[in-house]
Design an enzyme around this catalytic site. Sequence first.
Site, short mmCIF file in Angstrom:
data_model
loop_
_atom_site.label_atom_id
_atom_site.label_comp_id
_atom_site.label_asym_id
_atom_site.label_seq_id
_atom_site.Cartn_x
_atom_site.Cartn_y
_atom_site.Cartn_z
CG HIS A 159 -3.23 -2.66 8.88
ND1 HIS A 159 -2.57 -1.93 7.77
CD2 HIS A 159 -2.06 -4.29 8.59
CE1 HIS A 159 -2.04 -3.23 7.03
NE2 HIS A 159 -1.48 -3.78 7.05
CB CYS A 203 -4.66 -0.97 5.75
SG CYS A 203 -5.27 -0.59 6.94
CD GLN A 216 -0.80 0.11 3.47
OE1 GLN A 216 -1.00 -1.37 3.81
NE2 GLN A 216 -1.59 1.24 4.38
#
Length: 373
Positions: free
Chosen positions: A241, A99, A93
């Site tokens: 995340h 994410c 990314q």
Amino acid sequence: MAEETTLAALQETLRQTGSPWTAGVTSVSELSPAEKRRLLGVRLPPGMTVADLERESERNRSLMMSTRGAGAAAAVDWRNVNGANYITPVKHQGNCGSCVAFGTVAALEGRMRVQRGDPNLAVDLSEAQLFYCYGKSDGTNCDSGWMPEPALKFVRDKGLTDEAHFPYTAGDQACSPSAGWEGSLTFIQDYTNLTNNPNAIKEFIANSGPVTACFIVYDDFFHYVGGIYKNIVKSKDPSGHCVSLVGYNDGDGCWIAKNSWGPNWGEARPNSTERGFFRIAYGECGIESWAVYGATAIVETGWLNNKRVVGLWTVNQDRNAWAYLDGVGWRRVAYDNDNIFVDVLTQLATAKSGSRPVNVYQDGGVIKQVYVF
């Protein structure tokens, strides 16, 4: 405190506690705090705190330890099903909190391969469109973070083009897919919320393929180089995340996750299957408690444009023929009646013999219309 001292202290703590994972210098561990934070990008639900997630995690840990071996298969890993890998390659990314787009797309790509039963299916969806077009319209950017549910709503309602029509570059790109992107859209039928239901997560993975999941990232996770991750050192300001869960193992008590920090992050051993992937213990860091979603099905209805017919198959049964479209896979030929069946099959055979591209309309995975160029 110096980076080397911090790592040495972490490694000593891991040794003393007998923790089942290994810490080291990784491709992300030596980034600045600001750069590390940009590798994340999940928002906490309104009214929820990290402490709330940790409490839910503890409950899920206890539940999963008490129900191991019940329900779904004891172990699933979609990277290796009788030697076949249904998971697409690990991406990076970059310096952007995107994410959610990567964790969502990774799950959808794996879901598509599993649904079609084709581990070699050429599928590469556009994280750029999901984040820089749909995410932007939802008020997100590289600094703000997002959530999987609105991302999946956009794929369901508007569709997602492929990487070829909108390749990803980290850094708040303009929403500018190339011409023809509308003809290469993938839709999902719907999605299911599996949050705080670990046994349902296992059943979905076992029966349908990967899911999208979010978890709390503490500083020690950036040093992960292998094993089953459990948080050892708390951070003052942890963030979230999003990844894709591609399997699990009851014997080891862990989930298998696909990350988006590049194929060189993670397990340090040569040829390891964990390069770019990681394992995380059940009930750890809110992995089941924050946001877990699975796509119920990939919609097999709509136009597929500019495709090549590279294979035809039939059998001694009435109206039973299939065409293999390059980059798509096998599709059944319309079998409504003899005239339609013969007409569609003739068009496909003509295109194949002349190496001519076709536009086809599929309904539920069945080719109903064909236009030969």
